[in-house]
Design an enzyme around this catalytic site. Structure first.
Site, short mmCIF file in Angstrom:
data_model
loop_
_atom_site.label_atom_id
_atom_site.label_comp_id
_atom_site.label_asym_id
_atom_site.label_seq_id
_atom_site.Cartn_x
_atom_site.Cartn_y
_atom_site.Cartn_z
N TYR A 48 -21.43 -73.08 -77.02
CA TYR A 48 -21.46 -74.45 -76.49
C TYR A 48 -21.57 -74.48 -74.98
CZ TYR A 48 -19.51 -75.98 -81.04
OH TYR A 48 -19.25 -76.23 -82.36
N HIS A 106 -18.28 -67.75 -85.50
CA HIS A 106 -19.04 -69.00 -85.52
C HIS A 106 -19.98 -69.09 -86.73
CE1 HIS A 106 -20.69 -72.26 -82.58
NE2 HIS A 106 -20.65 -72.70 -83.82
#
Length: 275
Positions: A48, A106
């Site tokens: 991110y 993730h």
């Protein structure tokens, strides 16, 4: 590891603030607004590129470190030999903290290129060393969760963060997680603004003088999940937080369950074989 740290379910605030897209100073201000409104769970990830914004907002907030639950995620780029732990240490540096509350893988290795044990075992080591209180996964299927539980041992995999909202309810996977004590966290919990297309949800929202987005969040919380909506607009951040005050009836929940379309928005070609 202390006994009290073994149960994520009792520790993690169920409504968190997602930080994807919360970049630069505007991102810091949005995260800070979320903390001021009352969120006590912030979700970030290496990919991110918002870990530093989260750390800056936390410091500016004046809140003690222990008052805010922090989640980050290890990028698949850091699954190679000797990379997992150093990447987590870099995340801690970006966040300006000594320990993150929850660290997730993730995604499973793209196209299954790397055996799960090669990148899960270093994460277990990171937890043993105190770099993270809890560990978990994201975008893992039932088969992958079975494998992860086999590698990690029972009780170590505390969380599975998956795409889940009224349009993709992932019921089989969510039921599996519940059976095995794995907390489900919903990403894309408000379907990126698409819920207003559904007349049943719109009608129910009108009856409650609320929004389809608040309905979705209330539904997910009622199901026992965690949810991490995000926005850059203070009024939307506040509106999402207020969903916690909405109490749905069993009939409401059953009706929302009928809206499932298996409409997945995040499905890269290299991802797993979804349940």
């Amino acid at each position: 590891m202390e006994e009290k740290d073994l149960n994520l379910q009792e520790v993690m605030p169920r409504l968190g603030f997602g930080t994807y897209g919360r970049w630069k100073e505007e991102g810091v201000e949005a995260i800070l607004a979320a903390l001021e409104i009352g969120y006590r769970h912030l979700d970030t990830a290496q990919t991110y590129d918002t870990e530093s914004q989260v750390g800056t907002a936390l410091r500016r907030s004046g809140l003690a470190r222990g008052e805010v639950f922090l989640t980050t995620k290890i990028s698949t780029e850091n699954y190679g030999e000797g990379k997992v732990v150093p990447s987590l240490e870099a995340s801690l540096s970006n966040l300006g903290i000594d320990q993150v509350d929850l660290t997730l893988l993730h995604w499973p290795s793209p196209n299954g290129a790397q055996p799960l044990a090669t990148y899960l075992e270093p994460l277990l080591d990171a937890q043993d060393r105190g770099l993270t209180r809890y560990i978990g996964v994201s975008n893992f299927t039932i088969a992958l969760l079975d494998e992860a539980r086999s590698v990690a041992g029972e009780g170590r995999i505390a969380n599975n963060q998956v795409e889940l909202n009224p349009f993709i309810q992932n019921k089989k996977l969510a039921n599996y997680c519940a059976e095995h004590g794995i907390l489900v966290t919903c990403y894309q919990p408000i379907a990126h603004g698409r819920l207003g297309e559904d007349p049943v949800l719109v009608d129910m929202a009108n009856r409650y003088s609320t929004t389809p987005e608040q309905l979705a969040l209330a539904f997910e919380l009622a199901k026992g999940y965690a949810a991490i909506p995000t926005s850059g607009k203070v009024e939307r951040i506040r509106s999402n937080f207020a969903a916690q005050q909405l109490n749905l009836t069993p009939e409401d929940i059953s009706l929302i369950e009928t809206r499932d379309r298996n409409l997945r928005a995040i499905a890269p070609d290299w991802g797993p074989d979804w349940d």
